[in-house]
Design a protein around this motif. Structure first.
Motif, short mmCIF file in Angstrom:
data_model
loop_
_atom_site.label_atom_id
_atom_site.label_comp_id
_atom_site.label_asym_id
_atom_site.label_seq_id
_atom_site.Cartn_x
_atom_site.Cartn_y
_atom_site.Cartn_z
N ALA A 44 0.82 -1.22 0.00
CA ALA A 44 0.00 0.00 0.00
C ALA A 44 0.85 1.27 0.00
N GLN A 45 2.06 1.22 0.56
CA GLN A 45 2.91 2.40 0.66
C GLN A 45 4.04 2.42 -0.38
N ILE A 83 -5.42 -1.99 -9.57
CA ILE A 83 -6.05 -0.68 -9.40
C ILE A 83 -5.44 0.32 -10.38
N ARG A 84 -4.12 0.29 -10.50
CA ARG A 84 -3.43 1.22 -11.42
C ARG A 84 -3.93 1.05 -12.85
N GLN A 99 -6.33 -5.07 -21.53
CA GLN A 99 -5.32 -5.96 -22.12
C GLN A 99 -4.15 -6.21 -21.18
N VAL A 100 -4.44 -6.39 -19.88
CA VAL A 100 -3.41 -6.62 -18.87
C VAL A 100 -3.68 -7.96 -18.19
N SER A 101 -2.62 -8.78 -18.07
CA SER A 101 -2.71 -10.08 -17.38
C SER A 101 -1.84 -10.04 -16.14
N TYR A 102 -2.26 -10.75 -15.11
CA TYR A 102 -1.55 -10.76 -13.82
C TYR A 102 -1.20 -12.20 -13.45
N ILE A 103 0.08 -12.42 -13.11
CA ILE A 103 0.54 -13.76 -12.75
C ILE A 103 1.22 -13.68 -11.39
N ALA A 104 0.60 -14.25 -10.38
CA ALA A 104 1.19 -14.30 -9.04
C ALA A 104 2.01 -15.58 -8.93
N GLY A 125 5.62 -5.85 -9.29
CA GLY A 125 5.16 -5.09 -8.14
C GLY A 125 3.83 -4.41 -8.42
N THR A 126 3.77 -3.11 -8.17
CA THR A 126 2.56 -2.33 -8.36
C THR A 126 2.37 -1.88 -9.81
#
Length: 236
Positions: free
Chosen positions: A17-18, A88-89, A95-100, A56-57
């Motif tokens: 968050a920071q 959120i950003r 067209q954005v994918s997220y891989i944890a 990261g963010t």
């Protein structure tokens, strides 16, 4: 996930968050550190495939998306909390994918025009750094560019001590609290720096051409290489 990776994940989950708020204070030459590589990262297509390792963010990716708003972006990071901030950003984009996941072990689909990383690879042991450079090369299209904006080891112990002392004084002068500096120093205990010279050698070893250090201020540096083949219009 190994012990070191789990520690990194836990520490970055805790500061998600920071994270963005502190970056400008913690990174000397913040605008150049991100802006210079973003200007260099040219692709022939207006819709390039971009992969961000240790995203990261999504701070570094945001610079690329300003330049290529129709890019297909993939963000990979150990920390799901950091990726939540990235969601959120980029909530206005589809067209954005997220891989944890651990990007060192993850099998990515297809090829990419640009592969970037920021303040992540320095958490890896040297052999893992070499391996991720080779992996990035294999994942790039011909002519594709790899950029690593990261923290590095000074050429000698005396030089590195100077970098760290100057950096500490600078971040406090920028307004970072002593408490937040101590937290940053605690996270830095997990860092495994390597010199610019060594890493440029590993990039060349992986097969990259046009290997160079685009920017450096103290122990913050931007390293790059291009996969041999069709040459992009660098800097356009």
């Amino acid at each position: 996930m190994n012990k070191d990776s789990n520690e990194v994940k836990m520490k970055f989950d805790a500061i998600a968050a920071q994270y963005d708020q502190q970056r400008r204070m913690l990174i000397p030459g913040f605008d150049d550190f991100y802006g210079i590589p973003a200007a260099y990262a040219s692709a022939r297509s207006s819709t390039p495939r971009i992969l961000d390792l240790g995203a990261g963010t999504g701070l570094f990716s945001a610079y690329l998306m300003d330049r290529y708003p129709y890019a297909d972006l993939t963000l990979a990071d150990l920390s799901s909390s950091m990726l939540d901030a990235a969601r959120i950003r980029f909530s206005h984009l589809t067209q954005v994918s997220y891989i944890a996941a651990d990007y060192c072990a993850y099998d990515f689909d297809g090829k990419f025009d640009l592969i970037i990383s920021s303040l992540s690879i320095h958490h890896l042991e040297d052999e893992a750094k070499r391996a991720i450079y080779a992996k990035a090369y294999s994942l790039l299209e011909e002519g594709g560019i790899f950029i690593n904006a990261d923290q590095v080891l000074g050429a000698t112990p005396a030089i590195h001590r100077y970098y760290e002392q100057t950096w500490r004084a600078g971040v406090l002068a920028e307004g970072l609290s002593q408490a937040n500096l101590e937290l940053a120093l605690e996270r830095m205990k997990l860092d495994k720096y390597a010199t610019v010279e060594a890493q440029l050698g590993w990039l060349a070893e992986a097969g990259f051409a046009d290997v160079d250090c685009l920017y450096k201020k103290y122990h913050f540096a931007v390293l790059t290489g291009r996969k041999a083949g069709a040459s992009p219009a660098i800097g356009e």
